[in-house]
Design an enzyme around this catalytic site. Structure first.
Site, PDB file in Angstrom:
ATOM      1  N   LYS A 122      38.335  47.577  41.518  1.00  0.00           N
ATOM      2  CA  LYS A 122      37.974  46.323  42.192  1.00  0.00           C
ATOM      3  C   LYS A 122      38.261  46.360  43.686  1.00  0.00           C
ATOM      4  CE  LYS A 122      37.458  43.183  38.461  1.00  0.00           C
ATOM      5  NZ  LYS A 122      37.591  41.879  37.874  1.00  0.00           N
TER       6      LYS A 122
ATOM      7  N   LYS B  29      30.223  50.031  33.389  1.00  0.00           N
ATOM      8  CA  LYS B  29      30.382  49.007  32.348  1.00  0.00           C
ATOM      9  C   LYS B  29      29.490  47.794  32.645  1.00  0.00           C
ATOM     10  CE  LYS B  29      33.801  46.109  32.512  1.00  0.00           C
ATOM     11  NZ  LYS B  29      34.933  45.178  32.311  1.00  0.00           N
TER      12      LYS B  29
ATOM     13  N   LYS C 189      30.143  40.924  34.147  1.00  0.00           N
ATOM     14  CA  LYS C 189      29.609  39.642  34.622  1.00  0.00           C
ATOM     15  C   LYS C 189      29.633  39.561  36.145  1.00  0.00           C
ATOM     16  CE  LYS C 189      33.370  37.430  32.397  1.00  0.00           C
ATOM     17  NZ  LYS C 189      34.647  38.052  32.785  1.00  0.00           N
TER      18      LYS C 189
HETATM   19  N1  AQP Z   1      30.887  45.874  28.891  1.00  0.00           N
HETATM   20  C1  AQP Z   1      31.790  45.545  27.983  1.00  0.00           C
HETATM   21  N2  AQP Z   1      31.774  46.131  26.756  1.00  0.00           N
HETATM   22  C2  AQP Z   1      32.695  45.805  25.805  1.00  0.00           C
HETATM   23  N3  AQP Z   1      33.661  44.882  26.008  1.00  0.00           N
HETATM   24  C3  AQP Z   1      33.714  44.274  27.201  1.00  0.00           C
HETATM   25  N4  AQP Z   1      34.531  43.343  27.719  1.00  0.00           N
HETATM   26  C4  AQP Z   1      34.152  43.039  28.967  1.00  0.00           C
HETATM   27  N5  AQP Z   1      33.090  43.770  29.315  1.00  0.00           N
HETATM   28  C5  AQP Z   1      32.799  44.556  28.242  1.00  0.00           C
HETATM   29  C6  AQP Z   1      35.641  42.767  26.983  1.00  0.00           C
HETATM   30  O1  AQP Z   1      35.573  41.350  27.090  1.00  0.00           O
HETATM   31  C7  AQP Z   1      36.901  40.835  27.133  1.00  0.00           C
HETATM   32  C8  AQP Z   1      37.051  39.918  28.291  1.00  0.00           C
HETATM   33  O2  AQP Z   1      36.949  40.622  29.498  1.00  0.00           O
HETATM   34  P1  AQP Z   1      37.129  39.807  30.846  1.00  0.00           P
HETATM   35  O3  AQP Z   1      35.929  39.037  31.116  1.00  0.00           O
HETATM   36  O4  AQP Z   1      38.374  39.041  30.824  1.00  0.00           O
HETATM   37  O5  AQP Z   1      37.325  40.897  31.926  1.00  0.00           O
HETATM   38  P2  AQP Z   1      36.586  42.211  32.179  1.00  0.00           P
HETATM   39  O6  AQP Z   1      36.931  43.200  31.132  1.00  0.00           O
HETATM   40  O7  AQP Z   1      36.914  42.611  33.580  1.00  0.00           O
HETATM   41  O8  AQP Z   1      35.055  41.820  32.008  1.00  0.00           O
HETATM   42  P3  AQP Z   1      33.953  41.754  33.110  1.00  0.00           P
HETATM   43  O9  AQP Z   1      32.714  41.203  32.508  1.00  0.00           O
HETATM   44  O10 AQP Z   1      33.817  43.099  33.773  1.00  0.00           O
HETATM   45  O11 AQP Z   1      34.530  40.688  34.077  1.00  0.00           O
HETATM   46  P4  AQP Z   1      34.650  40.733  35.641  1.00  0.00           P
HETATM   47  O12 AQP Z   1      33.300  41.190  36.087  1.00  0.00           O
HETATM   48  O13 AQP Z   1      34.976  39.326  36.022  1.00  0.00           O
HETATM   49  O14 AQP Z   1      35.733  41.720  35.966  1.00  0.00           O
HETATM   50  C9  AQP Z   1      37.856  42.022  27.183  1.00  0.00           C
HETATM   51  O15 AQP Z   1      38.337  42.267  25.884  1.00  0.00           O
HETATM   52  C10 AQP Z   1      36.972  43.137  27.627  1.00  0.00           C
HETATM   53  O16 AQP Z   1      37.443  44.395  27.183  1.00  0.00           O
END
Ligand code: AQP
Length: 348
Positions: free
Chosen positions: A123, A207, A210
Site C-alpha cells: 500500500k 489480487k 475494491k
Molecule cells: N481477491 C480476493 N480473493 C479472496 N479473498 C479476498 N478478500 C479480499 N480480497 C480477496 C478477503 O476478504 C476479506 C476482507 O478483506 P478486506 O476488505 O478487509 O481487506 P482486503 O483484504 O485488503 O481487501 P481489498 O478488497 O483488497 O480491500 P482494500 O482494497 O480496501 O485493501 C478478507 O478475509 C480478505 O482475505
C-alpha cells in the site's frame, strides 16, 4: 486478579472475521470471505463478524461515503446469508474494546514486525512513507485486537490475510510470555476452498481489490447482469483453449483465475470445471461463467438493494450486534488491563 493460567484446551472455539467498508465489496470478498462466513454458521461454533470501519480510515475516507459503505457492507453480509440472529454482526467503532486492546498490542508488537508486513509495503509501494498514516502501519495490531478481544480461536480469511494472522499469533504468544499467562489463544487461520485469492480480471498477478483504480478489474456485488457479462467478456486471457487438467493451467494465471472463480461459484473443484470445459475456447467459457455468476450474484444484489432501502433497520441490527459483542469483549479487555498492572477501581 488476573484470570488463572489456562491450558490451550480451555479456549472454547469461536470464529471471528471482518471486512473493511473501504469501498464497494467485490466478488473476491464474496468468495474469499462472505460466502464462507455464512457457511461457518452451520458448524456449531459461535460466529462474530465485524465491519472494520476503524481499519477503513487508515486511508482517507469521505465521511458520508464511509457511512454508506458500512451500511452497504452490512447489507452484503446479510444478503450473502449471514443471519444477525445466529451471528453477531456489528461495526467495529461501536465496541471500544477493539481500540483499547489495540493500544496494549501497539506496546507488545515490535516495529520490525510491522515493517515486514507485505500489505504495508504494497500500500505504500512507490509512495512517500513519511506521508502514510501511522494507523496504516499499526493496522495489524488493531487486527490482532479485533480477533483477541473475543479470544477467537479460528479466523476465516482470504489468502492475503495470512501474514497478518501470523502476526496475531506472534502478538498473542508475546503477550502470554511477557506476562507469564496463557490468556490468549493462538488463533488458527481458516484459508479454504478454490477462491482463497481471486485475481484481478485485468492482471492475473494482482489480487481483485475494491480499491483497484480500474473498475474493470473486479466484479462488484452491486454490478448488474449486463455489467458482469461485459467484465467477464473483456477479462484478460490468452489465446489457448482451456486445458483438460490443472497442469495445463501452469503459467496461465488469467485462465487459472477464471477456472477457480467458476469452481467456487458452482461449488465444484477446479478439476471438475476442466473435466466439463476442457478444450473450450474462452469465447464459449466466458459467457458460461458470466451466466453462472449472474445466477449466484443476482439474488444477492437484489436482496442488498432491498435492505439498503431501510438504513435505520441496518443501523438497529449493527447496534444490537455491538451490544452482544461488547458483552463478550468488555470483560476480556478489563482482565487484560488487570494482567498488565493497571488499576481497575471497579471490580472486573
Ligand atoms: N481477491 C480476493 N480473493 C479472496 N479473498 C479476498 N478478500 C479480499 N480480497 C480477496 C478477503 O476478504 C476479506 C476482507 O478483506 P478486506 O476488505 O478487509 O481487506 P482486503 O483484504 O485488503 O481487501 P481489498 O478488497 O483488497 O480491500 P482494500 O482494497 O480496501 O485493501 C478478507 O478475509 C480478505 O482475505
Amino acid at each position: 486478579m488476573a484470570e488463572p493460567v489456562q491450558t490451550p484446551q480451555a479456549f472454547s472455539p469461536r470464529i471471528f472475521s471482518g471486512i473493511q467498508p473501504s469501498g464497494g465489496l467485490t466478488l473476491g470478498n464474496y468468495l474469499g470471505a462472505l460466502k464462507r462466513f455464512a457457511e461457518k454458521q452451520n458448524e456449531g461454533i459461535e460466529t462474530i463478524y465485524c465491519l472494520v470501519d476503524m481499519h477503513a480510515i487508515t486511508v482517507w475516507q469521505d465521511p458520508a461515503k464511509l457511512r454508506q459503505q458500512t451500511r452497504e457492507a452490512a447489507a452484503a453480509f446479510i444478503a450473502s446469508g449471514v443471519d444477525p440472529a445466529r451471528s453477531i454482526l456489528f461495526n467495529q467503532s461501536q465496541v471500544t474494546a477493539h481500540a483499547e486492546l489495540a493500544w496494549i498490542f501497539n506496546c507488545v508488537a515490535r516495529m520490525g514486525w510491522m515493517g515486514r508486513m507485505t500489505q504495508w509495503k504494497d500500500k505504500t509501494a512507490g509512495k512517500d512513507t513519511e506521508n502514510a498514516s501511522l494507523g496504516l502501519f499499526a493496522y495489524p495490531a488493531l487486527m490482532a485486537a479485533d480477533i483477541l478481544a473475543y479470544k477467537a480461536t479460528h479466523v476465516p480469511v482470504g489468502d492475503d490475510q495470512k501474514q497478518h494472522l501470523e502476526l496475531t499469533r506472534d502478538i498473542a504468544m508475546k503477550f502470554n510470555n511477557d506476562f507469564g499467562v496463557n490468556y490468549f489463544p493462538i488463533t488458527e487461520p481458516m484459508i479454504e476452498g478454490a477462491a482463497t485469492r481471486v485475481m484481478s480480471l485485468r492482471d492475473g498477478s494482482k489480487k481483485m481489490s475494491k480499491s483497484d483504480p480500474s473498475d474493470q478489474s473486479r466484479i462488484n456485488l452491486t454490478d448488474d447482469a449486463d455489467t458482469i457479462a461485459k467484465k467477464f467478456r473483456k477479462a484478460k486471457t490468452d489465446p489457448e483453449p482451456l486445458p483438460h487438467d490443472l497442469d495445463g493451467l501452469k503459467d496461465r494465471p488469467e485462465a487459472r483465475n477464471l477456472v477457480n472463480i467458476y469452481a467456487a461459484l458452482a461449488g465444484i473443484t477446479p478439476e471438475k470445471v476442466l473435466e466439463d470445459h476442457g478444450g473450450a475456447q474462452f469465447g464459449a467459457f466466458k459467457p458460461a461463467l458470466a451466466d453462472l455468476a449472474v445466477s449466484v450474484m443476482g439474488p444477492i444484489t437484489a436482496e442488498m438493494n432491498r435492505l439498503m432501502q431501510d438504513a435505520a433497520e441496518i443501523d438497529r441490527i449493527l447496534g444490537e450486534g455491538a451490544d452482544r459483542a461488547n458483552a463478550i469483549a468488555r470483560p476480556i479487555v478489563d482482565q487484560v488491563y488487570d494482567i498488565v498492572g493497571m488499576i481497575r477501581s471497579r471490580p472486573v
